[in-house]
Design a protein around this motif. Structure first.
Motif, PDB file in Angstrom:
ATOM      1  N   LYS A   1      30.796   4.515 -30.093  1.00  0.00           N
ATOM      2  CA  LYS A   1      30.023   5.624 -30.646  1.00  0.00           C
ATOM      3  C   LYS A   1      28.625   5.138 -30.997  1.00  0.00           C
ATOM      4  O   LYS A   1      28.440   4.023 -31.478  1.00  0.00           O
ATOM      5  CB  LYS A   1      30.720   6.162 -31.887  1.00  0.00           C
ATOM      6  N   VAL A   2      27.657   5.984 -30.731  1.00  0.00           N
ATOM      7  CA  VAL A   2      26.259   5.673 -31.046  1.00  0.00           C
ATOM      8  C   VAL A   2      25.686   6.853 -31.816  1.00  0.00           C
ATOM      9  O   VAL A   2      25.803   7.984 -31.346  1.00  0.00           O
ATOM     10  CB  VAL A   2      25.447   5.451 -29.747  1.00  0.00           C
ATOM     11  N   PRO A   3      25.086   6.625 -32.985  1.00  0.00           N
ATOM     12  CA  PRO A   3      24.789   5.333 -33.611  1.00  0.00           C
ATOM     13  C   PRO A   3      26.040   4.616 -34.126  1.00  0.00           C
ATOM     14  O   PRO A   3      27.074   5.244 -34.343  1.00  0.00           O
ATOM     15  CB  PRO A   3      23.900   5.737 -34.786  1.00  0.00           C
ATOM     16  N   GLN A   4      25.890   3.294 -34.309  1.00  0.00           N
ATOM     17  CA  GLN A   4      26.885   2.562 -35.073  1.00  0.00           C
ATOM     18  C   GLN A   4      26.618   2.894 -36.542  1.00  0.00           C
ATOM     19  O   GLN A   4      25.527   2.640 -37.045  1.00  0.00           O
ATOM     20  CB  GLN A   4      26.751   1.038 -34.871  1.00  0.00           C
ATOM     21  N   VAL A   5      27.605   3.491 -37.191  1.00  0.00           N
ATOM     22  CA  VAL A   5      27.460   3.821 -38.604  1.00  0.00           C
ATOM     23  C   VAL A   5      28.602   3.161 -39.358  1.00  0.00           C
ATOM     24  O   VAL A   5      29.764   3.398 -39.031  1.00  0.00           O
ATOM     25  CB  VAL A   5      27.517   5.349 -38.845  1.00  0.00           C
TER      26      VAL A   5
ATOM     27  N   CYS B   1      23.311   1.363 -39.695  1.00  0.00           N
ATOM     28  CA  CYS B   1      23.158   2.695 -39.114  1.00  0.00           C
ATOM     29  C   CYS B   1      22.063   2.600 -38.062  1.00  0.00           C
ATOM     30  O   CYS B   1      20.875   2.641 -38.379  1.00  0.00           O
ATOM     31  CB  CYS B   1      22.794   3.714 -40.188  1.00  0.00           C
TER      32      CYS B   1
ATOM     33  N   TYR C   1      29.068  -5.347 -31.739  1.00  0.00           N
ATOM     34  CA  TYR C   1      29.483  -3.949 -31.513  1.00  0.00           C
ATOM     35  C   TYR C   1      29.750  -3.833 -30.020  1.00  0.00           C
ATOM     36  O   TYR C   1      30.595  -4.571 -29.506  1.00  0.00           O
ATOM     37  CB  TYR C   1      28.400  -2.993 -32.029  1.00  0.00           C
TER      38      TYR C   1
ATOM     39  N   LEU D   1      33.397  -3.377 -36.479  1.00  0.00           N
ATOM     40  CA  LEU D   1      33.041  -2.253 -37.348  1.00  0.00           C
ATOM     41  C   LEU D   1      34.289  -1.795 -38.102  1.00  0.00           C
ATOM     42  O   LEU D   1      35.323  -1.532 -37.493  1.00  0.00           O
ATOM     43  CB  LEU D   1      32.478  -1.108 -36.501  1.00  0.00           C
TER      44      LEU D   1
ATOM     45  N   ARG E   1      35.944   3.400 -42.452  1.00  0.00           N
ATOM     46  CA  ARG E   1      35.460   3.641 -43.816  1.00  0.00           C
ATOM     47  C   ARG E   1      36.418   4.494 -44.648  1.00  0.00           C
ATOM     48  O   ARG E   1      36.975   5.458 -44.149  1.00  0.00           O
ATOM     49  CB  ARG E   1      34.109   4.358 -43.755  1.00  0.00           C
TER      50      ARG E   1
ATOM     51  N   LYS F   1      22.298  10.810 -47.423  1.00  0.00           N
ATOM     52  CA  LYS F   1      22.625  11.777 -46.380  1.00  0.00           C
ATOM     53  C   LYS F   1      22.914  13.105 -47.060  1.00  0.00           C
ATOM     54  O   LYS F   1      23.350  13.134 -48.205  1.00  0.00           O
ATOM     55  CB  LYS F   1      23.880  11.359 -45.602  1.00  0.00           C
TER      56      LYS F   1
ATOM     57  N   GLN G   1      20.296  10.160 -39.019  1.00  0.00           N
ATOM     58  CA  GLN G   1      21.183   9.355 -39.873  1.00  0.00           C
ATOM     59  C   GLN G   1      21.429  10.021 -41.224  1.00  0.00           C
ATOM     60  O   GLN G   1      22.390   9.690 -41.904  1.00  0.00           O
ATOM     61  CB  GLN G   1      20.620   7.939 -40.056  1.00  0.00           C
TER      62      GLN G   1
ATOM     63  N   GLU H   1      26.533  12.594 -38.044  1.00  0.00           N
ATOM     64  CA  GLU H   1      27.973  12.416 -38.251  1.00  0.00           C
ATOM     65  C   GLU H   1      28.594  13.786 -38.461  1.00  0.00           C
ATOM     66  O   GLU H   1      27.907  14.746 -38.822  1.00  0.00           O
ATOM     67  CB  GLU H   1      28.255  11.572 -39.515  1.00  0.00           C
TER      68      GLU H   1
ATOM     69  N   HIS I   1      30.096  11.879 -29.420  1.00  0.00           N
ATOM     70  CA  HIS I   1      29.802  10.440 -29.433  1.00  0.00           C
ATOM     71  C   HIS I   1      29.325   9.962 -30.790  1.00  0.00           C
ATOM     72  O   HIS I   1      28.918   8.825 -30.948  1.00  0.00           O
ATOM     73  CB  HIS I   1      28.745  10.125 -28.366  1.00  0.00           C
ATOM     74  N   ILE I   2      29.321  10.853 -31.766  1.00  0.00           N
ATOM     75  CA  ILE I   2      28.909  10.479 -33.122  1.00  0.00           C
ATOM     76  C   ILE I   2      30.161  10.282 -33.981  1.00  0.00           C
ATOM     77  O   ILE I   2      31.228  10.790 -33.642  1.00  0.00           O
ATOM     78  CB  ILE I   2      27.960  11.537 -33.752  1.00  0.00           C
ATOM     79  N   PRO I   3      30.041   9.535 -35.091  1.00  0.00           N
ATOM     80  CA  PRO I   3      31.213   9.270 -35.920  1.00  0.00           C
ATOM     81  C   PRO I   3      31.804  10.540 -36.526  1.00  0.00           C
ATOM     82  O   PRO I   3      31.072  11.472 -36.874  1.00  0.00           O
ATOM     83  CB  PRO I   3      30.661   8.348 -37.018  1.00  0.00           C
TER      84      PRO I   3
END
Lengths: 197, 285
Positions: free
Chosen positions: A113-117, A143, A160, B2, B5, B99, B123, B200, B228-230
């Motif tokens: 996944k992009v961005p890496q968060v 991030c 990553y 990674l 969370r 955020k 972000q 996100e 493709h986002i968290p």
């Protein structure tokens, strides 16, 4: 006095807050005079590489910043502030970075996944003033979508989609891809190390 | 590697934290600075504060609480609840949030997502999506019965059948705390918010929320695979096993919970130790 470089898009407030929490007076710097009179410069970058370089230029901060770093003033780049030190970035082809470090910043790829968060681990490669008292495998908060290559100046890496530069140190220049102001006790320790250099 | 969370969620009303504080074992939950330090110590990877104040005065008080928490918090802080404009978001960031979360405001005004991303950076933009399973059988359809809900349901069905989950299941986006159906397909909306610049997605299953019977792993996996986002999974956490499931089967990047941390048997640290034993990468210092 610590200057926290303000080009209109970085997370200046949270960096100022962390520096002050550590007992050091700091001020946002958006004009040349402030950069010249402070003891150290922190550059928290955020957003887009091309827009950042453009904003520095528009605010007439680019050449003074380059001069201060060349003159030997302690400098800490954070996130996009690390990427700014390289020659270029795939995020903005044709836009020149500060060029203090050789290489090009590129984008993560693959199924990741992009961005890496989130929190990823630091792997320390060699002696580092910035990481004094920080254990290898410590977690720090990231991030970002782009990363800098591992070179001889890289003192710690994270992994990553690629292994990338997490911490770089070269003479008076230090930079971290993660956010020390958001990385709990480990991050505060890194900031403290820089402030006491 | 990674880490996945773990994010405690604190509901705030009129500037006071009203839910999500018990796990800290604090005597005075009214001191936001002490709260902030305790969250750090407890091993939270981030913090989410959701404002459930009904009044303008309540929201003004929230700003002060956010500022007090942020002053001593050195992990990421997300704040949401009632964000409808760029100015709302700007005020929260100025108060110290890293955020902002938008939900109903994004559904009613999708260009707001793009405006926030352009102004604050992706972000800083978390789009919260509340989704509810759509039943295929007529006898199981929603019982709300009001006209707008019925219309939304028709619109939703007319929007096409190619957005289904693995077993043909579909989910509809709901707003106003789950009270208003929107007719939007959750997978389609998730892709749209990503293309508009969301950084996100905070995904809440309205079917699972409050049950403590586990996250909706099917929904989470479907959304996580569509973007493709968290994706932060929310709703239904009751046991440590539920977290393992949503990470391993639901492909969540993060998990948010409030109630589970109210019981001292489930500290964040013991939850993370459990997850690590299950092979889930977590941050344990």
């Amino acid at each position: 006095m610590i200057a926290v470089l303000d080009y209109g898009a970085g997370n200046v407030g949270s960096v100022l807050k962390a520096v002050e929490y550590l007992g050091h007076p700091a001020q946002a710097a958006d004009v040349l005079e402030v950069l010249q009179t402070t003891d150290k410069i922190i550059f928290p970058g955020q957003g887009h590489f091309g827009q950042m370089m453009q904003a520095l230029e528009a605010r007439r901060l680019l050449e003074p910043l380059r001069a201060q770093i060349t003159g030997g003033k302690p400098f800490l780049g954070i996130c996009l502030g690390l990427q700014a030190l390289y020659e270029s970035s795939d995020e903005a082809p044709g836009v020149a970075g500060l060029g203090f470090l050789r290489g090009r910043v590129t984008r993560f790829h693959g199924v990741f996944k992009v961005p890496q968060v989130g929190w990823n681990q630091l792997h320390i490669r060699r002696d580092s003033k910035l990481l004094r008292g920080v254990a290898s495998s410590s977690f720090v908060y990231y991030c970002h979508s782009y990363y800098a290559p591992v070179t001889e100046e890289t003192t710690a890496v994270s992994g990553y989609s690629q292994t990338y530069a997490a911490v770089v140190e070269k003479n008076n220049i230090a930079a971290v891809q993660f956010h020390p102001e958001k990385s709990g006790d480990v991050g505060l320790r890194v900031l403290k190390n820089f402030l006491e250099m | 590697m990674l880490a996945k969370r773990i994010i405690p969620c604190l509901d705030c009303k009129d500037g006071r934290v009203v839910k999500g504080i018990r796990f800290l074992e604090l005597r005075d939950a009214g001191d936001p600075g002490a709260l902030a330090k305790a969250y750090n110590r407890a091993g939270a990877d981030e913090l989410v504060m959701l404002d459930i104040s009904a009044s303008r005065e309540g929201r003004a008080t929230l700003m002060r609480t956010v500022a007090q928490v942020a002053r001593k918090l050195f992990i990421p802080l997300t704040v949401g609840g009632g964000v409808r404009t760029l100015e709302d978001a700007g005020r929260l960031l100025a108060a110290g949030a890293d955020k902002i979360a938008i939900n109903t405001g994004a559904v009613e005004n999708p260009p707001l997502i793009a405006a926030l991303a352009a102004s604050l950076g992706s972000q800083a933009v978390v789009v919260a999506i509340d989704a509810r399973r759509v039943r295929n059988s007529k006898s199981e359809t929603r019982t709300s019965g009001n006209e707008s809900a019925a219309n939304a349901d028709l619109n939703f069905r007319a929007s096409g059948g190619n957005q289904a989950g693995a077993a043909g299941t579909r989910w509809e986006v709901v707003t106003y705390g789950g009270t208003k159906p929107t007719g939007l397909d959750a997978l389609e909306w998730a892709r749209r918010v990503e293309s508009l610049g969301a950084g996100e997605i905070l995904l809440t299953s309205m079917d699972a929320d409050g049950t403590q019977n586990g996250f909706d792993c099917e929904l989470t996996a479907a959304i996580s695979g569509a973007v493709h986002i968290p994706v932060i999974a929310s709703g239904g956490a009751g046991t440590p096993e539920h977290f393992a499931e949503v990470f391993l089967r639901g492909r969540a990047d993060a998990a948010l919970a409030a109630s589970i941390f109210h019981f001292e048997t489930h500290s964040i640290r013991s939850l993370k130790e459990f997850l690590r034993a299950k092979g889930v990468p977590v941050r344990l210092d």
